[in-house]
Each structure stands twice: as structure tokens, then as C-alpha cells.
Design a protein around this motif. Sequence first.
Motif, PDB file in Angstrom:
ATOM      1  N   PRO A  54       0.821  -1.220   0.000  1.00 19.77           N
ATOM      2  CA  PRO A  54       0.000   0.000   0.000  1.00 19.77           C
ATOM      3  C   PRO A  54       0.846   1.257   0.000  1.00 19.77           C
ATOM      4  N   LEU A  55       0.393   2.248  -0.757  1.00 18.04           N
ATOM      5  CA  LEU A  55       1.092   3.523  -0.822  1.00 18.04           C
ATOM      6  C   LEU A  55       0.106   4.600  -1.241  1.00 18.04           C
ATOM      7  N   ASP A  56       0.094   5.686  -0.483  1.00 18.12           N
ATOM      8  CA  ASP A  56      -0.687   6.863  -0.839  1.00 18.12           C
ATOM      9  C   ASP A  56       0.249   7.865  -1.483  1.00 18.12           C
ATOM     10  N   VAL A  57       0.124   8.065  -2.794  1.00 20.20           N
ATOM     11  CA  VAL A  57       1.071   8.924  -3.505  1.00 20.20           C
ATOM     12  C   VAL A  57       0.958  10.388  -3.103  1.00 20.20           C
ATOM     13  N   ALA A  58      -0.106  10.753  -2.407  1.00 24.78           N
ATOM     14  CA  ALA A  58      -0.246  12.134  -1.946  1.00 24.78           C
ATOM     15  C   ALA A  58       0.691  12.442  -0.785  1.00 24.78           C
ATOM     16  N   ASP A  59       1.261  11.402  -0.175  1.00 27.43           N
ATOM     17  CA  ASP A  59       2.172  11.545   0.965  1.00 27.43           C
ATOM     18  C   ASP A  59       3.604  11.497   0.441  1.00 27.43           C
ATOM     19  N   ARG A  60       4.245  12.651   0.356  1.00 20.62           N
ATOM     20  CA  ARG A  60       5.574  12.721  -0.275  1.00 20.62           C
ATOM     21  C   ARG A  60       6.601  11.864   0.452  1.00 20.62           C
ATOM     22  N   ARG A  76      16.274  -2.990  -9.191  1.00 18.38           N
ATOM     23  CA  ARG A  76      16.286  -1.852 -10.092  1.00 18.38           C
ATOM     24  C   ARG A  76      14.850  -1.558 -10.536  1.00 18.38           C
ATOM     25  N   LEU A  77      14.664  -0.403 -11.162  1.00 27.85           N
ATOM     26  CA  LEU A  77      13.391  -0.035 -11.783  1.00 27.85           C
ATOM     27  C   LEU A  77      13.686   0.421 -13.201  1.00 27.85           C
ATOM     28  N   ASP A  78      12.856  -0.015 -14.142  1.00 30.78           N
ATOM     29  CA  ASP A  78      13.071   0.325 -15.535  1.00 30.78           C
ATOM     30  C   ASP A  78      11.944   1.164 -16.128  1.00 30.78           C
ATOM     31  N   VAL A  79      10.708   0.809 -15.792  1.00 33.33           N
ATOM     32  CA  VAL A  79       9.543   1.512 -16.323  1.00 33.33           C
ATOM     33  C   VAL A  79       8.691   1.968 -15.143  1.00 33.33           C
ATOM     34  N   VAL A  80       8.440   3.254 -15.061  1.00 38.44           N
ATOM     35  CA  VAL A  80       7.662   3.836 -13.960  1.00 38.44           C
ATOM     36  C   VAL A  80       6.384   4.416 -14.541  1.00 38.44           C
ATOM     37  N   VAL A  81       5.252   3.946 -14.043  1.00 43.09           N
ATOM     38  CA  VAL A  81       3.958   4.376 -14.567  1.00 43.09           C
ATOM     39  C   VAL A  81       3.207   5.145 -13.489  1.00 43.09           C
ATOM     40  N   ASN A  82       3.075   6.439 -13.683  1.00 49.34           N
ATOM     41  CA  ASN A  82       2.302   7.288 -12.775  1.00 49.34           C
ATOM     42  C   ASN A  82       0.835   7.226 -13.195  1.00 49.34           C
ATOM     43  N   ASN A  83       0.110   6.309 -12.602  1.00 43.95           N
ATOM     44  CA  ASN A  83      -1.271   6.051 -13.016  1.00 43.95           C
ATOM     45  C   ASN A  83      -2.309   6.427 -11.962  1.00 43.95           C
ATOM     46  N   GLY A 110       0.916  13.773  -6.552  1.00 45.23           N
ATOM     47  CA  GLY A 110       1.334  12.384  -6.430  1.00 45.23           C
ATOM     48  C   GLY A 110       2.295  11.984  -7.527  1.00 45.23           C
ATOM     49  N   ALA A 111       1.976  12.375  -8.760  1.00 40.42           N
ATOM     50  CA  ALA A 111       2.867  12.079  -9.886  1.00 40.42           C
ATOM     51  C   ALA A 111       4.181  12.847  -9.774  1.00 40.42           C
ATOM     52  N   LEU A 112       4.110  14.057  -9.253  1.00 45.90           N
ATOM     53  CA  LEU A 112       5.323  14.853  -9.050  1.00 45.90           C
ATOM     54  C   LEU A 112       6.237  14.180  -8.036  1.00 45.90           C
ATOM     55  N   TRP A 113       5.672  13.726  -6.911  1.00 42.40           N
ATOM     56  CA  TRP A 113       6.497  13.088  -5.873  1.00 42.40           C
ATOM     57  C   TRP A 113       7.140  11.805  -6.403  1.00 42.40           C
TER      58      TRP A 113
END
Length: 270
Positions: A54-60, A76-83, A110-113
Motif C-alpha cells: 500500500p502507498l498513498d502517492v499524496a504523501d511525499r 532496479r526499476l526500468d519503467v515507472v507508470v504514474n497512473n 502524487g505524480a510529481l512526488w
Amino acid sequence: MTRTWFITGASRGLGRAFTEAALAAGDQVVGVARDVAPLDGLVAASAGRLVAFPLDVADRAAVFAGMQRASAAFGRLDVVVNNAGGVLLGMVEEVTEQQARAHLDTNFFGALWVSQAVVPQLREQGCGHVLQVSSMGSAGGFAATGLYSAGKAALDAMSEALAMEVERFGIKVTILQPGGYETDLFTSGLTQTAEIADYAPLREWLAGLWSESEDFDPALAAEVVLQVANMAEPPKRLILGGAAYDMVEQLTRTRTAELAKWESLSKQAD
């Protein structure tokens, strides 16, 4: 090479479809959402290729901690999807301060953080792809969806700046602008304003307009997103859906015509 995806809002709608498509392609996924219980079955069947928390993207602060957890899951991370996101439906006059701030906290901030949290890792890797799920609605404001369009337009502008800033580090940024899909965005993802009676005729007209629209299978969008993730030189902006493309193209033509109509007046200003 097996890639690792990080997908926000992964438990439902387009996020769920992206998660399923990435797994079907043989990739690994870290899926986050406020409630990840709907992913339990998929996690169990993934043979360890799907990690969900669980993660609330509104919480920086939580986003930055969550990004470290996500990176540790597969190295590692390769593809990041801000959905992750929702819809705030109502006339501009009706929107409360709390509703406006809560909406933008998720849909824009959220997408900015997430972007801020992941760029240092992608920069160190020298590669990575950030997919920002905007909306065809970012192309212009429309009655009753003004705050939703405003948040997505802000996301578009921020993402264009981000793309310019990180391209020299080998990081790609793609703005995805989906049309209508069969998700629960307008049910569990919906916040509505308290209605002012004077707008009743407009609401009635909008209801008739929207009843004629068609929503599509999110899996179709996911297939295209998978293609985008496979591209060495992906598009910087991509509309998802033929109907959405036609509508945005028409809006663009109308706006261009309006611009030309007042060219002489504009040029008087300098």
C-alpha cells in the motif's frame, strides 16, 4: 532483458491492466495503491514476479520511502507508470477547497512526488522510462470536469519540462492521454460536488452527451503501452484510443482556428 515496472494505482482500472500486461510479457512489477488487496490473487499467481504494497502517492515522505522499498524488491526499476488518480466531477463554482486540494494532491502532486523520487535512481542507471498517465481531457477544460482537466494539464506541463531535464541522462518520458475505458474511475474513483440548482439544465445536457460515449477494454490500452515501453525512441505524447484521438484532433483544429482569428489583435500587444 527482464524489466521491472513500478505502477501506481495498480489495483484497478488501467493500472491493473498495465500490471497484467507487464507480467504476461515476462517482466516484474512493483504495484502500489492505497488498497492492494485486489492484487492478492495476481501476487499469488505471479511466482514472485509481482510485489504489491500500500502507498498513498499524496504523501511525499511515504512515496520516497516506498520508492526505496520498490527498488530493493528486484534491484532496479526500468519503467515507472504514474497512473494513480481519480475524478472530481462538478462545476468550478461548486468545488470546495478541501475537494480541490485532495484531488490535486493525488492527480498532480502524487505524480510529481513519484517522479522526484525515481529520477535519481534512473539517472544513476543511465536509463529508464517514465510514463505519465494524463488524459485526453488535458487538451482543454470542459464543463463539470474543470478540476480534473486542470490537474492533468498541470501534469502534462510538468512532464514536458521533466522530459527536457532528464533526456541527457538516458531517461525517457512519455505522456499518455487515454480516452474512455471500462474502469471504476467514475464509481469508486469519483468525488462529486454538492450541486447548485442553477446548473441543472447544463447537467442534463451533459448527461445526454456522455450517455452516447463508448468505453473500451483497458487491455487494449495496455497492449499499446507495452509497445511504447519496448521502443528505443518512444513518443513524448500519445493519445490512447481512436475516439479520443479524433476528439483531441478536432479540439486542436478549433483552437488553431480561434488563434488565427485573433492574430492581428494579439500582435497589437507588442
